[in-house]
Write a protein that holds these residues in place. Structure first.
Motif, mmCIF file in Angstrom:
data_model
loop_
_atom_site.group_PDB
_atom_site.id
_atom_site.type_symbol
_atom_site.label_atom_id
_atom_site.label_comp_id
_atom_site.label_asym_id
_atom_site.label_seq_id
_atom_site.Cartn_x
_atom_site.Cartn_y
_atom_site.Cartn_z
ATOM 1 N N GLU A 168 0.811 -1.222 0.000
ATOM 2 C CA GLU A 168 0.000 0.000 0.000
ATOM 3 C C GLU A 168 0.834 1.257 0.000
ATOM 4 O O GLU A 168 0.293 2.363 0.027
ATOM 5 C CB GLU A 168 -0.923 0.005 1.235
ATOM 6 N N THR A 169 2.167 1.106 0.038
ATOM 7 C CA THR A 169 3.039 2.275 -0.076
ATOM 8 C C THR A 169 4.121 1.967 -1.106
ATOM 9 O O THR A 169 4.383 0.804 -1.416
ATOM 10 C CB THR A 169 3.740 2.618 1.263
ATOM 11 N N VAL A 170 4.746 3.030 -1.602
ATOM 12 C CA VAL A 170 5.825 2.866 -2.578
ATOM 13 C C VAL A 170 6.929 1.985 -1.994
ATOM 14 O O VAL A 170 7.432 1.067 -2.655
ATOM 15 C CB VAL A 170 6.375 4.254 -2.992
ATOM 16 N N ASP A 171 7.288 2.251 -0.727
ATOM 17 C CA ASP A 171 8.360 1.464 -0.098
ATOM 18 C C ASP A 171 7.994 -0.008 0.048
ATOM 19 O O ASP A 171 8.805 -0.886 -0.222
ATOM 20 C CB ASP A 171 8.718 2.047 1.277
ATOM 21 N N GLN A 172 6.764 -0.269 0.493
ATOM 22 C CA GLN A 172 6.316 -1.667 0.638
ATOM 23 C C GLN A 172 6.382 -2.408 -0.694
ATOM 24 O O GLN A 172 6.835 -3.549 -0.768
ATOM 25 C CB GLN A 172 4.852 -1.717 1.098
ATOM 26 N N ILE A 173 5.912 -1.749 -1.730
ATOM 27 C CA ILE A 173 5.853 -2.392 -3.051
ATOM 28 C C ILE A 173 7.267 -2.662 -3.567
ATOM 29 O O ILE A 173 7.575 -3.761 -4.036
ATOM 30 C CB ILE A 173 5.034 -1.513 -4.029
ATOM 31 N N ASN A 174 8.138 -1.654 -3.450
ATOM 32 C CA ASN A 174 9.527 -1.859 -3.896
ATOM 33 C C ASN A 174 10.203 -2.984 -3.123
ATOM 34 O O ASN A 174 10.930 -3.801 -3.701
ATOM 35 C CB ASN A 174 10.325 -0.568 -3.744
ATOM 36 N N GLU A 175 9.948 -3.017 -1.812
ATOM 37 C CA GLU A 175 10.565 -4.038 -0.963
ATOM 38 C C GLU A 175 10.052 -5.430 -1.324
ATOM 39 O O GLU A 175 10.833 -6.395 -1.396
ATOM 40 C CB GLU A 175 10.288 -3.711 0.511
ATOM 41 N N ALA A 176 8.756 -5.521 -1.585
ATOM 42 C CA ALA A 176 8.177 -6.826 -1.937
ATOM 43 C C ALA A 176 8.771 -7.358 -3.241
ATOM 44 O O ALA A 176 9.092 -8.544 -3.362
ATOM 45 C CB ALA A 176 6.659 -6.713 -2.047
ATOM 46 N N VAL A 177 8.942 -6.463 -4.219
ATOM 47 C CA VAL A 177 9.497 -6.913 -5.498
ATOM 48 C C VAL A 177 10.978 -7.256 -5.338
ATOM 49 O O VAL A 177 11.456 -8.261 -5.874
ATOM 50 C CB VAL A 177 9.281 -5.855 -6.604
ATOM 51 N N ARG A 178 11.697 -6.452 -4.552
ATOM 52 C CA ARG A 178 13.105 -6.756 -4.303
ATOM 53 C C ARG A 178 13.260 -8.144 -3.663
ATOM 54 O O ARG A 178 14.135 -8.914 -4.029
ATOM 55 C CB ARG A 178 13.703 -5.703 -3.373
ATOM 56 N N GLU A 179 12.378 -8.437 -2.721
ATOM 57 C CA GLU A 179 12.426 -9.745 -2.052
ATOM 58 C C GLU A 179 12.161 -10.876 -3.022
ATOM 59 O O GLU A 179 12.854 -11.894 -3.007
ATOM 60 C CB GLU A 179 11.381 -9.807 -0.933
ATOM 61 N N LEU A 218 -0.761 6.137 -3.134
ATOM 62 C CA LEU A 218 0.701 6.066 -3.226
ATOM 63 C C LEU A 218 1.398 7.423 -3.203
ATOM 64 O O LEU A 218 2.614 7.498 -3.005
ATOM 65 C CB LEU A 218 1.105 5.290 -4.491
ATOM 66 N N GLY A 219 0.652 8.496 -3.431
ATOM 67 C CA GLY A 219 1.246 9.834 -3.386
ATOM 68 C C GLY A 219 1.572 10.374 -4.766
ATOM 69 O O GLY A 219 1.554 9.660 -5.764
ATOM 70 N N GLY A 220 1.865 11.669 -4.794
ATOM 71 C CA GLY A 220 2.168 12.336 -6.055
ATOM 72 C C GLY A 220 0.933 12.961 -6.654
ATOM 73 O O GLY A 220 -0.191 12.616 -6.290
ATOM 74 N N ARG A 221 1.158 13.914 -7.574
ATOM 75 C CA ARG A 221 -0.021 14.527 -8.187
ATOM 76 C C ARG A 221 -0.184 14.154 -9.661
ATOM 77 O O ARG A 221 -1.185 14.486 -10.286
ATOM 78 C CB ARG A 221 -0.016 16.045 -8.019
ATOM 79 N N GLN A 222 0.810 13.455 -10.207
ATOM 80 C CA GLN A 222 0.649 12.937 -11.570
ATOM 81 C C GLN A 222 1.418 11.627 -11.709
ATOM 82 O O GLN A 222 2.553 11.507 -11.237
ATOM 83 C CB GLN A 222 1.164 13.953 -12.604
ATOM 84 N N ILE A 223 0.789 10.662 -12.355
ATOM 85 C CA ILE A 223 1.434 9.390 -12.688
ATOM 86 C C ILE A 223 2.225 9.585 -13.974
ATOM 87 O O ILE A 223 1.731 10.201 -14.919
ATOM 88 C CB ILE A 223 0.358 8.304 -12.901
ATOM 89 N N VAL A 224 3.467 9.091 -14.008
ATOM 90 C CA VAL A 224 4.273 9.127 -15.232
ATOM 91 C C VAL A 224 4.676 7.692 -15.546
ATOM 92 O O VAL A 224 5.303 7.032 -14.720
ATOM 93 C CB VAL A 224 5.531 10.004 -15.059
ATOM 94 N N HIS A 225 4.294 7.212 -16.723
ATOM 95 C CA HIS A 225 4.568 5.817 -17.064
ATOM 96 C C HIS A 225 5.114 5.650 -18.478
ATOM 97 O O HIS A 225 4.936 6.525 -19.338
ATOM 98 C CB HIS A 225 3.299 4.957 -16.892
ATOM 99 N N GLY A 226 5.763 4.497 -18.708
ATOM 100 C CA GLY A 226 6.175 4.086 -20.048
ATOM 101 C C GLY A 226 5.263 2.958 -20.497
ATOM 102 O O GLY A 226 4.059 3.001 -20.290
ATOM 103 N N HIS A 227 5.864 1.947 -21.195
ATOM 104 C CA HIS A 227 5.220 0.640 -21.400
ATOM 105 C C HIS A 227 4.169 0.599 -22.502
ATOM 106 O O HIS A 227 4.114 -0.357 -23.267
ATOM 107 C CB HIS A 227 4.629 0.167 -20.069
ATOM 108 N N SER A 228 3.318 1.596 -22.576
ATOM 109 C CA SER A 228 2.271 1.616 -23.601
ATOM 110 C C SER A 228 2.599 2.720 -24.601
ATOM 111 O O SER A 228 2.645 3.900 -24.247
ATOM 112 C CB SER A 228 0.900 1.842 -22.963
ATOM 113 N N VAL A 229 2.828 2.295 -25.838
ATOM 114 C CA VAL A 229 3.311 3.204 -26.884
ATOM 115 C C VAL A 229 2.266 4.295 -27.164
ATOM 116 O O VAL A 229 1.087 3.998 -27.403
ATOM 117 C CB VAL A 229 3.638 2.403 -28.163
#
Ligand SMILES: [Mn+2]
Length: 276
Positions: A168-179, A218-229
């Motif tokens: 539910e947070t950026v840190d949790q998600i990053n940590e879960a994927v790192r694990e 998750l925070g922030g005022r705009q999402i910035v993404h790649g992945h979809s052309v």
């Protein structure tokens, strides 16, 4: 040619983002040079600039390892002048690493045979990238985040809300994927690849609302993404793309110019202000 700033005016630290490079090292180097972020020898010349890559360095194009090597070098060089270069992981990094780790081992599944090797082959995997992977690449890649909050922007590779399955947070998600990337759990790895390969969560009539909820969590005022052309989203040719694509009521910015299908290597400054 338009002069965008005067050298006598001291800007605050600039922040740039770059999307899916997919093995196109020469185009990346040329785009970085055109922005003044690297010199003729492709060494960092961006001063205090912050530069984030959104992942998908590899597959589909000829020199994924060359792209990773260049980015890793810039990561080392940028701090010498007060700058910073870093990267998120894209789904194609997961695919390359999964291929390296598990090869053609079948994924436990009720839906017939699946393996990283099969997916890697049908998604543009390059044998040269597998052969060129070093322990240094593996260590660097497996310690990158999948999300980052930078200057009030939520940076992510894939335009999907599936990231929330990890926390539910950026840190949790990053940590879960790192694990999971440090584990030998093929099922978890496969699920990571599957989740990050989904897309278009912020499109359609509910897109703005979904994006707002995602940012609320998750925070922030705009999402910035790649992945979809971008060209696919706008229904134009990749070569016609000149700028990032702001949508979902301005809550989302897509920056994948579609290099591997003939589009530009967009280097996008944040916050993004559309050209008038
Ligand atoms: Mn991708």
């Amino acid at each position: 040619m338009k002069l965008v700033s005067s050298p006598s005016v001291r800007d605050e630290r600039r922040t740039y983002v770059i999307g899916d490079v997919h093995g196109h090292r020469a185009e990346l180097a040329a785009a970085l040079r055109a922005k003044g972020l690297v010199d003729e020898e492709t060494n960092w010349s961006g001063g205090e600039t912050r530069l984030w890559f959104l992942g998908d360095f590899v597959d589909r194009g000829p020199d994924g390892i060359g792209v990773i090597d260049l980015v890793m070098r810039l990561c080392e060089q940028a701090p010498e002048s007060g700058g910073m270069v870093d990267s998120l992981l894209g789904n194609h990094e997961i695919l390359m690493l999964g291929m390296h780790r598990f090869g053609d081992t079948d994924v436990p599944s009720d839906f017939g045979p699946r393996s990283f090797a099969r997916s890697w082959e049908i998604n543009g995997g390059q044998p040269a990238d597998q052969e060129g992977l070093t322990p240094g690449h593996l260590e660097w890649l497996t310690s990158r985040p999948v999300l980052a909050l930078v200057a009030d922007h939520l940076l992510m590779h894939s335009d999907t809300i599936e990231y929330l399955q990890w926390g539910e947070t950026v840190d949790q998600i990053n940590e879960a994927v790192r694990e999971l990337l440090a584990s030998d759990d093929l099922g978890e790895w496969w699920e990571c690849w599957r989740r990050m390969t989904t897309r278009y969560s912020f499109r359609g009539p509910q897109g703005t609302e979904v994006a707002e909820q995602f940012l609320d969590i998750l925070g922030g005022r705009q999402i910035v993404h790649g992945h979809s052309v971008i060209a696919d989203q706008l229904g134009i040719l990749p070569a016609q793309v000149e700028a990032p694509y702001e949508y979902a009521g301005g809550k989302v910015l897509g920056i994948d110019g579609g290099l591997f299908v003939g589009g530009p290597c967009l280097i996008v400054e944040l916050p993004h202000t559309p050209e008038d």
